[in-house]
Design an enzyme around this catalytic site. Structure first.
Site, short mmCIF file in Angstrom:
data_model
loop_
_atom_site.label_atom_id
_atom_site.label_comp_id
_atom_site.label_asym_id
_atom_site.label_seq_id
_atom_site.Cartn_x
_atom_site.Cartn_y
_atom_site.Cartn_z
N GLU A 1 29.54 54.02 48.85
CA GLU A 1 31.00 54.02 48.67
C GLU A 1 31.45 52.79 47.90
O GLU A 1 30.98 51.67 48.16
CB GLU A 1 31.64 54.04 50.05
CG GLU A 1 32.87 54.90 50.13
CD GLU A 1 32.55 56.38 49.95
OE1 GLU A 1 32.75 56.88 48.81
OE2 GLU A 1 32.12 57.03 50.90
N HIS A 2 32.36 53.01 46.96
CA HIS A 2 32.88 51.94 46.10
C HIS A 2 31.76 51.28 45.30
O HIS A 2 31.83 50.09 44.98
CB HIS A 2 33.67 50.90 46.91
CG HIS A 2 34.96 51.47 47.46
ND1 HIS A 2 36.08 51.61 46.69
CD2 HIS A 2 35.25 51.99 48.67
CE1 HIS A 2 37.04 52.16 47.41
NE2 HIS A 2 36.56 52.41 48.61
N TYR B 1 43.04 50.54 45.96
CA TYR B 1 41.86 50.93 45.20
C TYR B 1 41.70 50.11 43.92
O TYR B 1 40.65 49.52 43.67
CB TYR B 1 41.93 52.43 44.88
CG TYR B 1 40.69 52.99 44.20
CD1 TYR B 1 39.62 53.45 44.96
CD2 TYR B 1 40.61 53.06 42.82
CE1 TYR B 1 38.48 53.96 44.34
CE2 TYR B 1 39.48 53.56 42.20
CZ TYR B 1 38.42 54.02 42.96
OH TYR B 1 37.30 54.52 42.35
N ASP C 1 33.31 61.68 41.91
CA ASP C 1 33.90 62.93 42.36
C ASP C 1 33.70 64.03 41.31
O ASP C 1 33.38 65.18 41.65
CB ASP C 1 35.40 62.75 42.65
CG ASP C 1 35.64 61.60 43.61
OD1 ASP C 1 34.69 61.18 44.30
OD2 ASP C 1 36.79 61.12 43.67
N LEU D 1 39.11 64.51 49.95
CA LEU D 1 37.99 65.44 49.73
C LEU D 1 37.94 65.88 48.27
O LEU D 1 37.30 66.87 47.92
CB LEU D 1 38.11 66.65 50.67
CG LEU D 1 37.99 66.29 52.16
CD1 LEU D 1 38.32 67.49 53.05
CD2 LEU D 1 36.60 65.76 52.50
N SER E 1 41.49 66.74 43.61
CA SER E 1 41.85 66.49 42.20
C SER E 1 40.64 66.67 41.28
O SER E 1 40.75 67.28 40.22
CB SER E 1 42.45 65.09 42.03
OG SER E 1 41.58 64.10 42.52
N GLY F 1 45.05 65.83 49.44
CA GLY F 1 45.45 64.47 49.84
C GLY F 1 44.65 63.92 51.01
O GLY F 1 45.09 63.01 51.70
C1 GLA Z 1 37.37 57.67 45.21
C2 GLA Z 1 37.09 57.60 43.71
C3 GLA Z 1 35.57 57.55 43.47
C4 GLA Z 1 34.92 56.44 44.30
C5 GLA Z 1 35.36 56.51 45.75
C6 GLA Z 1 34.87 55.36 46.57
O1 GLA Z 1 36.90 58.87 45.73
O2 GLA Z 1 37.63 58.71 43.06
O3 GLA Z 1 35.31 57.37 42.10
O4 GLA Z 1 35.18 55.19 43.75
O5 GLA Z 1 36.77 56.57 45.87
O6 GLA Z 1 33.48 55.41 46.70
#
Ligand code: GLA
Length: 373
Positions: A35-36, A216, A164, A117, A120, A114
């Site tokens: 994540e991130h 973010y 995503d 998941l 978008s 929202g």
């Molecule tokens: C969102 C962003 C992804 C990613 C995650 C965190 O889903 O769209 O690109 O950065 O947060 O892992």
């Protein structure tokens, strides 16, 4: 055709008259671990879920209709609605030299909105696949994903990474997708939860989030500053030694990224041995790091992770950006009721919103639907 695909086709007929030329659909995703890390050039391991957004398209007209919102928008100008995603995709394709003539599109889906998941990314991926096919462009999946990311970054205005869109376009049923977000190489990693009698339980905390108005972009900027301070291009290149040269917020954010990248690579090994106990431990460690170092968890997400841990899940963590949204857990099949009931009770006692639970199976990425003959 899947149900959502039939719904989109049906909406097309009702709104525009006549048959759509083709129908495509694309899934939402959860992220198992990593994540991130995507916007730091690192590793991610998402899988597509069996919830999709479908689009039925035809040439001419210039209208976008959503059956879920029962709204029609012109393809035209940006208006800060859901229609910006398909608009953005058409724009990004045009920018890349694929000439998109006027088209009409009807959408229908069952990806929770929202909730983190990636509804978008699902709408972008379905649109990109559909428009590519409608206008006869031969664009590979990875390139489509990059175009979708461009739509999100430069048209919608959210500085998200590539995870995503990659998940929605490239995942395969029964598998997770390991993505190296620097080289953009990706490969499927089998995820046979059923043989291990495990269920993938998702808890939607119902704390809504939109990436544009959360921390973010701020997290991204801190990572860039940390990389700059270390004299490296991206935090992907940092190691534990380097962390001694950082302090404060930059240290905490970088420590998460460095440890999380290592956890993804370890996680791949554990999956190779079907060692879900170890995989679960990595999930718990990922959550702790996101909570303490990256500071993107919430009381709701922590409550789900802690409570489910007390009830014997293999692993649990927040999934997606955090700041609300969803958490996931790997739960022995026989215990799913016990776990969800205990978590619902813990939420009630804490006077949080009532959570919603889902069980997803790793599903296929974006597809063109078979047209009924
Ligand atoms: C969102 C962003 C992804 C990613 C995650 C965190 O889903 O769209 O690109 O950065 O947060 O892992």
């Amino acid at each position: 055709m899947r149900e959502t695909e039939q719904k989109a086709a049906c909406a097309y007929r009702e709104q525009f008259g006549g048959e759509p030329e083709l129908v495509a659909s694309a899934p939402g995703r959860i992220n198992l671990i990593g994540e991130h890390t995507d916007y730091n050039g690192g590793f991610v391991l998402p899988c597509a879920i069996d919830r999709r957004i479908a689009v039925a398209v035809g040439k001419g007209g210039g209208k976008l209709y959503s059956a879920d919102f029962d709204e029609t928008h012109e393809v035209g100008e940006k208006d800060d609605s859901w229609a910006d995603y398909p608009r953005g995709v058409a724009w990004a394709m045009g920018e890349a030299g694929y000439e998109i003539e006027p088209f009409r599109a009807a959408f229908a889906g069952d990806v929770p909105l929202g909730s983190g998941l990636s509804s978008s990314a699902a709408i972008e991926a379905a649109t990109a696949l559909a428009l590519g096919a409608l206008f006869g462009f031969d664009i590979g999946r990875k390139d489509l994903a990059v175009l979708c990311q461009r739509a999100e970054n430069d048209y919608v205005g959210v500085a998200s990474g590539i995870m995503d869109q990659y998940a929605s376009l490239l995942c395969e049923a029964g598998a997770a997708l390991l993505v190296d977000c620097r080289s953009l190489e990706a490969r499927s990693v089998p995820l046979d939860l059923a043989s291990a009698n495990l269920a993938l339980v998702v808890c939607d905390t119902r704390v809504e989030r939109g990436l544009a108005d959360t921390g973010y972009n701020d997290r991204r900027a801190t990572c860039e500053r940390a990389a700059q301070a270390l004299g490296i291009e991206e935090l992907r290149d940092a190691n534990e030694e380097d962390l001694h040269r950082l302090s404060g917020e930059e240290l905490r954010r970088a420590r998460h990224v460095v440890s999380e990248n290592a956890r993804v690579l370890e996680a791949i090994e554990t999956l190779g041995n079907s060692d879900f106990d170890e995989f679960g431990r990595l999930m718990f460690a990922s959550h702790a790091s996101l909570r303490d170092d990256y500071e993107v968890s919430t009381h709701e997400l922590d409550t789900f992770v802690e409570t489910s841990k007390q009830h014997g899940v293999r692993g649990a963590r927040l999934t997606g950006a955090g700041f609300g949204g969803c958490a996931i857990a790997l739960v022995p099949e026989a215990q799913t009721d016990e776990v969800t009931k205990a978590c619902a009770q813990a939420f009630a006692e804490a006077t949080f919103q009532e959570p919603v639970f889902y069980e997803f199976v790793p599903a296929a990425g974006a597809e063109l639907a078979e047209q009924p003959s």
